[in-house]
Design a protein around this motif. Sequence first.
Motif, mmCIF file in Angstrom:
data_model
loop_
_atom_site.group_PDB
_atom_site.id
_atom_site.type_symbol
_atom_site.label_atom_id
_atom_site.label_comp_id
_atom_site.label_asym_id
_atom_site.label_seq_id
_atom_site.Cartn_x
_atom_site.Cartn_y
_atom_site.Cartn_z
ATOM 1 N N SER A 101 -2.723 49.662 -23.776
ATOM 2 C CA SER A 101 -3.639 50.861 -23.381
ATOM 3 C C SER A 101 -4.403 50.408 -22.001
ATOM 4 N N VAL A 102 -4.761 49.017 -21.828
ATOM 5 C CA VAL A 102 -5.389 48.590 -20.683
ATOM 6 C C VAL A 102 -4.361 48.590 -19.401
ATOM 7 N N TRP A 103 -3.217 48.388 -19.779
ATOM 8 C CA TRP A 103 -2.169 48.397 -18.537
ATOM 9 C C TRP A 103 -1.831 49.775 -18.050
ATOM 10 N N ILE A 104 -1.907 50.549 -19.153
ATOM 11 C CA ILE A 104 -1.427 51.960 -18.619
ATOM 12 C C ILE A 104 -2.671 52.421 -18.092
ATOM 13 N N GLU A 105 -3.847 52.209 -18.174
ATOM 14 C CA GLU A 105 -5.053 52.839 -17.505
ATOM 15 C C GLU A 105 -4.901 52.129 -15.901
ATOM 16 N N PHE A 106 -4.807 50.980 -15.839
ATOM 17 C CA PHE A 106 -4.473 50.421 -14.551
ATOM 18 C C PHE A 106 -3.288 50.791 -13.759
ATOM 19 N N GLY A 107 -2.127 50.990 -14.501
ATOM 20 C CA GLY A 107 -0.937 51.605 -13.968
ATOM 21 C C GLY A 107 -0.917 53.147 -13.542
ATOM 22 N N LEU A 108 -1.802 53.908 -14.231
ATOM 23 C CA LEU A 108 -1.943 55.106 -13.870
ATOM 24 C C LEU A 108 -2.805 55.272 -12.406
ATOM 25 N N ALA A 109 -3.734 54.183 -12.426
ATOM 26 C CA ALA A 109 -4.747 54.354 -11.475
ATOM 27 C C ALA A 109 -4.268 53.639 -10.178
ATOM 28 N N ILE A 110 -3.436 52.697 -10.410
ATOM 29 C CA ILE A 110 -2.664 52.170 -9.327
ATOM 30 C C ILE A 110 -1.287 51.978 -9.344
ATOM 31 N N GLN A 443 -11.485 56.527 -12.136
ATOM 32 C CA GLN A 443 -11.116 58.017 -12.857
ATOM 33 C C GLN A 443 -9.477 57.926 -12.822
ATOM 34 N N PRO A 444 -9.013 57.029 -13.448
ATOM 35 C CA PRO A 444 -7.586 56.580 -13.687
ATOM 36 C C PRO A 444 -6.640 57.847 -14.242
ATOM 37 N N GLY A 445 -7.191 58.700 -15.294
ATOM 38 C CA GLY A 445 -6.390 59.584 -15.861
ATOM 39 C C GLY A 445 -6.142 59.356 -17.044
ATOM 40 N N TRP A 446 -6.561 57.792 -17.623
ATOM 41 C CA TRP A 446 -6.378 57.440 -19.013
ATOM 42 C C TRP A 446 -7.529 56.578 -19.244
ATOM 43 N N ARG A 447 -7.957 56.592 -20.509
ATOM 44 C CA ARG A 447 -9.236 55.934 -20.713
ATOM 45 C C ARG A 447 -9.011 55.034 -21.954
ATOM 46 N N THR A 448 -9.347 53.582 -21.672
ATOM 47 C CA THR A 448 -9.175 52.876 -22.921
ATOM 48 C C THR A 448 -10.667 52.887 -23.668
ATOM 49 N N TRP A 449 -10.516 52.752 -24.957
ATOM 50 C CA TRP A 449 -11.758 52.785 -25.632
ATOM 51 C C TRP A 449 -12.335 51.354 -25.538
ATOM 52 N N LEU A 450 -13.701 51.219 -25.185
ATOM 53 C CA LEU A 450 -14.224 50.060 -25.096
ATOM 54 C C LEU A 450 -13.901 49.006 -26.192
ATOM 55 N N PRO A 451 -14.017 49.310 -27.359
ATOM 56 C CA PRO A 451 -13.810 48.307 -28.748
ATOM 57 C C PRO A 451 -12.189 47.810 -28.499
ATOM 58 N N VAL A 452 -11.295 48.551 -27.946
ATOM 59 C CA VAL A 452 -9.949 48.234 -27.839
ATOM 60 C C VAL A 452 -9.907 47.142 -26.630
ATOM 61 N N THR A 453 -10.498 47.317 -25.483
ATOM 62 C CA THR A 453 -10.587 46.396 -24.430
ATOM 63 C C THR A 453 -11.143 44.978 -25.061
ATOM 64 N N VAL A 454 -12.301 45.030 -25.788
ATOM 65 C CA VAL A 454 -13.055 43.884 -26.026
ATOM 66 C C VAL A 454 -12.100 42.912 -27.072
ATOM 67 N N ILE A 455 -11.469 43.706 -27.990
ATOM 68 C CA ILE A 455 -10.622 42.969 -29.137
ATOM 69 C C ILE A 455 -9.568 42.278 -28.071
ATOM 70 N N PHE A 456 -8.913 43.113 -27.233
ATOM 71 C CA PHE A 456 -7.811 42.493 -26.435
ATOM 72 C C PHE A 456 -8.379 41.303 -25.500
#
Length: 540
Positions: A101-110, A443-456
């Motif tokens: 999810s983190v990588w998709i957010e970055f990939g869609l933004a960049i 505004q990448p078009g995909w939003r990773t939920w904060l708890p998901v990022t924190v767990i990772f």
Amino acid sequence: MAVFDKNAADGGAPKEVGHNMQDKTAEPDDAEVGDIKEVNKYAYDDSRKLGITGAVFLILNKMIGTGIFSTPSSIFAATGSVGVSLMLWVIGGFLTFCGLSVWIEFGLAIPRSGGEKNYLEHIYRRPRYLATCVLAAQMILLGFSSGNSLAFGRYILYAAGNELEDTYKGRAIGVACVTFAVALHAVLPKWGIRLINVLGVFKVAVLVFIVFSGFAALAGRRLVPDPHNFDNGFAIESGVGYGGGGAYEYSNALLNIVYSYKGWENANYVLGEIRNPRRTLAIAAPLAVGLVTVLYVLANVAYFAAIPKSDLATSDVIVAGLFFRNVFGDSAGARSLPAFVALSNLGNVLAVSFAHARLNQELGKEGLLPLSRLWGSNKPFNTPAAALFLHWLVTIIVLLAPPPGPAYNFIVNLYTYPGAWINSFVAAGLIYLQYGNRGEPWQPGWRTWLPVTVIFLLCNAFLAVVPFIPPSNSDFWADGYPYYVFPVVGVGVLLLGAFYWTLWTKFWPAVRGHRIVAERVVDEDGVEVIRYRKVKTRVA
């Protein structure tokens, strides 16, 4: 036509400098001292770009390599529990989805090739290019295909009736494996992609075969007595080669699981060669990871259904080979089954070399590396042949350097460990972009939920720190080398990247009196052109 300047001394984000390819962003006291005649063009026709199917198989081939056929032995050896081992594989799948999810957010933004190189550059802009140099050291020196090449050689020998021990004969076959993969991508790139797709289907078929064979073993169709591994499955036991693990052993087990799942980020490395990257990435990546997670858990159930605990813990790389023997016997036909696993390993080597060579090429395009024009070139086959050679060279060195013995686990840990540091910084950076960066909209078009990022983030921080804690059994040389070797080497490589940054941005410009500027040009047809030229540095 837009021109972008990548300043080899100062770094920073690409800057548009005009249509005439003159550097209008150079500092006032800089002066051009001469053009380097080399101009590299990067044009790929649509027939060579990947769609959803190609992206799925690119990810599958990177994820399904040696890990699921080899690392279950070390997972069980560390935990001493069937139930805990299976839970760790489920946790590994969950953490993979968090990272995805983190990588998709970055990939869609960049949406550019290069993966976390682009993401770290976007987040950590000061000191300029420090993050890029650290990542470059990790990707070039530790982004090898040695583990899969080694397993390929050992499975080929096992299929031919040889013993299980690690020998240089198996490593020589591994050398041939990675040489074939690199040469195919360099000379016949379309066939390289086609073979990746074919082997992607094949390795999924092998895993499905193992899963259904495991169901048969659970029903009693095996040639060994019932190992009773699922009786009181969550009990933590000790036996020959397994049990008694502490924090260090559990972190190693999780590192091996992370290695087995590694590859979910593969499409992000080559977004420049994917059709409609935003849509393709959002569909292909979750589909591939979901399929792999289900197959991995069921394959482990199959292994426990047919392999006694002590045999499993001491089987090293040849877990799948031992499974085939216990279910189908030691006939010539049964011995040929490990050769199918070897072909799966070949598919992984093809996928890794394809993706990592593109990242090496991106670093060359930046003017970041010595001989950047060489590593960033597409000559002579309109493929990153030089970058592929660099990947091949590092793979061969790591494959042949360790002495025969428990080299596989060492190679796996060395390959996986530095990524925990990189992933931690990427996850922390995403939290900053989402919640702390008020000066620039995200505004990448995909939003990773904060708890998901924190767990990772927390998982990777755990994997980065715990390997420095001594093993609970005080056997510092349990695997034939000190327990601290792979974390020390991993951190040392990252620090080497910081040292190179100092040489590249401070020392060499001061000594030589000039720097190399890499200009990116994207014309109206979307063709990327890189031109390198020398610019005088500031004189005190």
